[in-house]
Design a protein around this motif. Structure first.
Motif, PDB file in Angstrom:
ATOM      1  N   MET A   1       0.852  -1.174   0.000  1.00 57.93           N
ATOM      2  CA  MET A   1       0.000   0.000   0.000  1.00 57.93           C
ATOM      3  C   MET A   1       0.901   1.241   0.000  1.00 57.93           C
ATOM      4  SD  MET A   1      -2.957   1.172   2.702  1.00 57.93           S
ATOM      5  CE  MET A   1      -3.851  -0.354   2.561  1.00 57.93           C
TER       6      MET A   1
ATOM      7  N   ALA B   1       2.009   5.253   0.430  1.00 52.80           N
ATOM      8  CA  ALA B   1       1.832   6.222   1.516  1.00 52.80           C
ATOM      9  C   ALA B   1       0.630   7.124   1.237  1.00 52.80           C
ATOM     10  CB  ALA B   1       3.094   7.062   1.677  1.00 52.80           C
TER      11      ALA B   1
ATOM     12  N   SER C   1      -2.491   5.286   2.111  1.00 50.82           N
ATOM     13  CA  SER C   1      -2.622   5.162   3.563  1.00 50.82           C
ATOM     14  C   SER C   1      -3.139   6.457   4.179  1.00 50.82           C
ATOM     15  CB  SER C   1      -1.274   4.815   4.188  1.00 50.82           C
ATOM     16  OG  SER C   1      -0.836   3.571   3.732  1.00 50.82           O
ATOM     17  N   TRP C   2      -2.600   7.603   3.739  1.00 46.67           N
ATOM     18  CA  TRP C   2      -3.074   8.888   4.240  1.00 46.67           C
ATOM     19  C   TRP C   2      -4.533   9.112   3.867  1.00 46.67           C
ATOM     20  CZ3 TRP C   2      -1.469  11.641   8.017  1.00 46.67           C
ATOM     21  CH2 TRP C   2      -0.136  11.654   8.364  1.00 46.67           C
TER      22      TRP C   2
ATOM     23  N   THR D   1      -6.694   7.046   6.096  1.00 46.09           N
ATOM     24  CA  THR D   1      -6.680   7.585   7.451  1.00 46.09           C
ATOM     25  C   THR D   1      -7.606   8.791   7.560  1.00 46.09           C
ATOM     26  OG1 THR D   1      -4.431   6.816   7.776  1.00 46.09           O
ATOM     27  CG2 THR D   1      -5.216   8.549   9.257  1.00 46.09           C
TER      28      THR D   1
END
Length: 50
Positions: free
Chosen positions: A1, A3, A6-7, A10
């Protein structure tokens, strides 16, 4: 995955949590405001050593 993915997930999760808590009647603006005010007060006072 990556970055970036992922952000994105989130931020999407946090926004979803805020919306759910808002629908449940939890007022996050006062909670966050008081937490930020407390941190501000804690950071602006000089450290005193006993």
């Amino acid at each position: 995955m990556t970055a970036m993915m992922s952000w994105f997930l989130t931020v999407l999760g946090v926004l979803g949590l805020v919306i759910v808590l808002h629908h449940l009647g939890v007022d996050l603006t006062t909670t966050i405001g008081s937490a930020v005010h407390g941190i501000d007060q804690w950071l602006t006072h000089p450290l005193t050593l006993v």
